[in-house]
Every structure is written in structure tokens, then in C-alpha cells.
Design an enzyme around this catalytic site. Structure first.
Site, PDB file in Angstrom:
ATOM      1  N   TYR A  35      50.871  40.282  54.874  1.00  0.00           N
ATOM      2  CA  TYR A  35      50.464  39.968  53.503  1.00  0.00           C
ATOM      3  C   TYR A  35      51.486  39.044  52.851  1.00  0.00           C
ATOM      4  O   TYR A  35      51.136  38.019  52.258  1.00  0.00           O
ATOM      5  CB  TYR A  35      50.356  41.280  52.724  1.00  0.00           C
ATOM      6  N   SER A  71      51.389  36.703  44.944  1.00  0.00           N
ATOM      7  CA  SER A  71      51.929  38.045  44.740  1.00  0.00           C
ATOM      8  C   SER A  71      53.437  37.961  44.579  1.00  0.00           C
ATOM      9  O   SER A  71      54.083  37.086  45.143  1.00  0.00           O
ATOM     10  CB  SER A  71      51.603  38.916  45.953  1.00  0.00           C
TER      11      SER A  71
HETATM   12  N1  LIG Z   1      46.600  44.774  42.781  1.00  0.00           N
HETATM   13  C1  LIG Z   1      47.861  44.349  42.808  1.00  0.00           C
HETATM   14  O1  LIG Z   1      48.815  45.099  42.492  1.00  0.00           O
HETATM   15  C2  LIG Z   1      48.155  42.933  43.199  1.00  0.00           C
HETATM   16  C3  LIG Z   1      49.485  42.480  43.101  1.00  0.00           C
HETATM   17  C4  LIG Z   1      49.786  41.165  43.446  1.00  0.00           C
HETATM   18  C5  LIG Z   1      48.766  40.333  43.854  1.00  0.00           C
HETATM   19  N2  LIG Z   1      47.487  40.786  43.939  1.00  0.00           N
HETATM   20  C6  LIG Z   1      46.445  39.849  44.377  1.00  0.00           C
HETATM   21  O2  LIG Z   1      45.343  39.888  43.486  1.00  0.00           O
HETATM   22  C7  LIG Z   1      44.139  39.554  44.192  1.00  0.00           C
HETATM   23  C8  LIG Z   1      43.080  40.605  43.941  1.00  0.00           C
HETATM   24  O3  LIG Z   1      43.591  41.860  44.337  1.00  0.00           O
HETATM   25  P1  LIG Z   1      42.920  43.241  43.900  1.00  0.00           P
HETATM   26  O4  LIG Z   1      44.027  44.198  43.750  1.00  0.00           O
HETATM   27  O5  LIG Z   1      41.964  43.024  42.807  1.00  0.00           O
HETATM   28  O6  LIG Z   1      42.119  43.606  45.271  1.00  0.00           O
HETATM   29  P2  LIG Z   1      40.894  44.599  45.523  1.00  0.00           P
HETATM   30  O7  LIG Z   1      40.703  45.523  44.383  1.00  0.00           O
HETATM   31  O8  LIG Z   1      41.104  45.152  46.883  1.00  0.00           O
HETATM   32  O9  LIG Z   1      39.608  43.604  45.541  1.00  0.00           O
HETATM   33  C9  LIG Z   1      39.509  42.680  46.580  1.00  0.00           C
HETATM   34  C10 LIG Z   1      38.318  41.771  46.361  1.00  0.00           C
HETATM   35  O10 LIG Z   1      38.301  40.830  47.440  1.00  0.00           O
HETATM   36  C11 LIG Z   1      37.092  40.976  48.172  1.00  0.00           C
HETATM   37  N3  LIG Z   1      37.411  40.968  49.607  1.00  0.00           N
HETATM   38  C12 LIG Z   1      38.216  41.837  50.253  1.00  0.00           C
HETATM   39  N4  LIG Z   1      38.259  41.537  51.559  1.00  0.00           N
HETATM   40  C13 LIG Z   1      37.471  40.446  51.736  1.00  0.00           C
HETATM   41  C14 LIG Z   1      37.094  39.689  52.872  1.00  0.00           C
HETATM   42  N5  LIG Z   1      37.552  39.971  54.091  1.00  0.00           N
HETATM   43  N6  LIG Z   1      36.258  38.653  52.688  1.00  0.00           N
HETATM   44  C15 LIG Z   1      35.767  38.370  51.463  1.00  0.00           C
HETATM   45  N7  LIG Z   1      36.075  39.064  50.346  1.00  0.00           N
HETATM   46  C16 LIG Z   1      36.929  40.089  50.487  1.00  0.00           C
HETATM   47  C17 LIG Z   1      36.485  42.307  47.775  1.00  0.00           C
HETATM   48  O11 LIG Z   1      35.074  42.193  47.816  1.00  0.00           O
HETATM   49  P3  LIG Z   1      34.093  43.243  48.553  1.00  0.00           P
HETATM   50  O12 LIG Z   1      34.910  44.337  49.141  1.00  0.00           O
HETATM   51  O13 LIG Z   1      33.178  43.739  47.455  1.00  0.00           O
HETATM   52  O14 LIG Z   1      33.372  42.435  49.565  1.00  0.00           O
HETATM   53  C18 LIG Z   1      36.992  42.475  46.351  1.00  0.00           C
HETATM   54  O15 LIG Z   1      36.139  41.844  45.435  1.00  0.00           O
HETATM   55  C19 LIG Z   1      44.558  39.404  45.661  1.00  0.00           C
HETATM   56  O16 LIG Z   1      44.801  38.032  45.930  1.00  0.00           O
HETATM   57  C20 LIG Z   1      45.866  40.165  45.736  1.00  0.00           C
HETATM   58  O17 LIG Z   1      46.696  39.722  46.783  1.00  0.00           O
HETATM   59  C21 LIG Z   1      47.160  42.060  43.628  1.00  0.00           C
END
Ligand SMILES: NC(=O)c1ccc[n+]([C@@H]2O[C@H](COP(=O)([O-])OP(=O)(O)OC[C@H]3O[C@@H](n4cnc5c(N)ncnc54)[C@H](OP(=O)(O)O)[C@@H]3O)[C@@H](O)[C@H]2O)c1
Length: 235
Positions: free
Chosen positions: A157, A146
Site C-alpha cells: 500500500y 495517504s
Molecule cells: N480511510 C483512511 O483512513 C484513509 C487514509 C489515507 C488514505 N486513504 C485513501 O482514501 C481512499 C478511499 O479510502 P476509503 O477508506 O474510503 O476506502 P473504502 O471504505 O475501503 O472504500 C473503497 C472504495 O473503493 C472501491 N474499490 C475497492 N476495491 C476496488 C477494486 N479492486 N476495484 C474497483 N473499486 C474498488 C470500493 O467499491 P466497491 O467495494 O463498492 O466495489 C469502495 O467504493 C483510498 O485511496 C485510500 O487509500 C484512506
């Protein structure tokens, strides 16, 4: 970049059920890559599995709560014993717990949980799958990080992602000559459950950039790829 390289190979995408992991899974399938979809509950990836199969690729579903080492081990041991052999590991799942304006009062449990899911499970999955990639002489590992900075309100985080960065910087050079390319990917701030509704970018904008560290074929390791550099572009 070699788009043909991943046709017929198998990728494991953690956190594939929604958000960025879902887009990455769809993007990999568009290049003919078979995908193992991870989430905490098989039902969460059922619809996506059907969507991918309609693209002509093979799909498996696995589940594990990544804060629970026993569930992580069960997922890995079934993958290692029953297959498929994983060529591409997309470590995408992560949690961002709470936002603490009075950050000196951040519960230390936030740090513990953040590290369990975002770091310990990620490293464990890498360590379990790297030997097979090395044996086969080919692998791609993308660990999602991130760009979060200057926000002590999200200390758990932020420091967990810094640990992921450090892991990749120290580990990736040791894999380069074995055909295994490990890198980092920053998706940008996107509208997902984790990113929230105020993020400037659409989740769809993460592709094709997020696929670049999978498609590279030039020995690049330990580099931070910014998915938004390719937003709206052809790769
Ligand atoms: N969105 C942003 O702006 C952003 C920015 C920088 C980095 N990122 C990074 O991108 C990645 C994906 O983020 P996202 O925004 O797509 O997140 P998201 O929409 O919240 O999706 C999270 C995913 O991870 C799974 N998950 C959540 N908690 C978990 C746990 N305790 N154990 C196993 N699986 C778990 C969820 O699966 P289920 O709930 O279906 O089990 C879901 O598929 C992350 O590494 C995040 O740090 C995101």
C-alpha cells in the site's frame, strides 16, 4: 476558491460506493456538480445515486474492477464514446491488503495487486480523460494519497501511494497552462472499511477539505492537500 465553477460540470468519482468516495460525491452534489459514480458493481452505488438525484444533480453509474485492465478499458471507452464529458476526476478508489508484522515475508502478490488498483488503473484513467479536459481548457484531477509512513507492515500500500505522489509531481506541471489542475489529497486516518474502526477521525470529516482541490481556481498544481486542515471549518 470558486464554488460556482463546478455547478453543472461532471465529476467521475472512483470508489464512490462507501467511505471517502461517498462523502466526496455527496459534497460535490451539494455544489450542483453532476456525478458519475464508480464502484465494482452498479448495485453498490444505487442508493447513493438516488440520494444525489434528490439534491437536484444528474447521476450516472459505472462499474469496473480496477485490477482488471479489460474492465477499466470498457468503462473508459463507454465514457469517452457515450459521455458525459468528465471535467473533474476524483481518483479515490484504492486497496490496502493485509498487515504483515513479519514484513520480510510480505507476499509479493500484495505489491502486484496494490499497484494494479492503486497506480496502474489510476494512471490509465488520468491518461484517458486528460485529453478531453485539455481540449475544453478546464479540468480538475484529485488523486488520493495517504500519510502512511514508517509502516513496512503495509509495504504494498505504502509504495503504491508513493508512486501516485511521484506521478502527480511529474505530470501536473505539464497541465497547468492548459487549465487542468492536478493535485494530491490526503484524507487523514478515518474510520472506513479501509481505515478500520480504530482510526481517530470520522469519515464525514473529510468534507469540506477534500473538495478544496476541486474548487481551487488559482493555478495550484502538484500540491498535497490535507483534508483535515479544513475539518469543521467553512471553505
Ligand atoms: N480511510 C483512511 O483512513 C484513509 C487514509 C489515507 C488514505 N486513504 C485513501 O482514501 C481512499 C478511499 O479510502 P476509503 O477508506 O474510503 O476506502 P473504502 O471504505 O475501503 O472504500 C473503497 C472504495 O473503493 C472501491 N474499490 C475497492 N476495491 C476496488 C477494486 N479492486 N476495484 C474497483 N473499486 C474498488 C470500493 O467499491 P466497491 O467495494 O463498492 O466495489 C469502495 O467504493 C483510498 O485511496 C485510500 O487509500 C484512506
Amino acid at each position: 476558491m470558486n464554488k460556482a465553477n463546478i455547478k453543472g460540470k461532471w465529476a467521475l468519482v472512483t470508489g464512490a460506493s462507501r467511505g471517502i468516495g461517498r462523502q466526496v460525491s455527496l459534497g460535490l452534489a451539494d455544489y450542483g456538480c453532476n456525478v458519475v459514480l464508480h464502484s465494482r458493481n452498479l448495485a453498490n452505488t444505487s442508493a447513493l445515486a438516488e440520494e444525489l438525484r434528490a439534491k437536484g444533480v444528474e447521476v450516472r453509474q459505472v462499474h469496473a474492477e480496477l485490477s482488471d485492465p479489460a474492465q477499466v478499458e470498457a468503462m473508459l471507452s463507454s465514457l469517452l464514446s457515450e459521455g458525459p464529458a468528465i471535467d473533474i476526476l476524483y481518483n479515490n478508489a484504492a486497496i490496502q491488503i493485509g498487515y504483515h508484522p513479519d514484513w520480510v515475508k510480505t507476499p509479493m502478490d500484495d505489491l502486484r495487486k496494490s499497484f494494479e488498483v492503486n497506480v496502474t488503473a489510476l494512471v490509465r484513467i488520468c491518461f484517458a480523460l486528460i485529453p478531453g479536459m485539455v481540449e475544453r481548457g478546464w479540468g480538475r484531477i484529485v488523486n488520493v494519497t495517504s500519510g502512511v509512513k514508517d509502516q513496512p507492515e503495509m509495504t504494498g500500500y505504502a509504495v503504491s501511494k508513493a508512486a501516485v505522489d511521484k506521478f502527480v509531481l511529474d505530470t501536473a506541471p505539464h497541465l497547468k497552462d492548459k487549465g487542468v489542475l492536478m493535485n494530491l489529497m490526503d484524507p487523514g486516518w478515518l474510520r472506513t472499511d479501509l481505515g478500520g474502526p480504530n482510526a481517530p477521525g470520522s469519515v464525514e470529516s473529510v468534507v469540506p477539505g477534500a473538495l478544496v482541490p476541486v474548487l481551487i481556481d488559482d493555478g495550484t498544481v502538484a500540491v498535497l492537500f490535507h483534508a483535515q486542515d479544513w475539518a469543521g471549518k467553512e471553505i
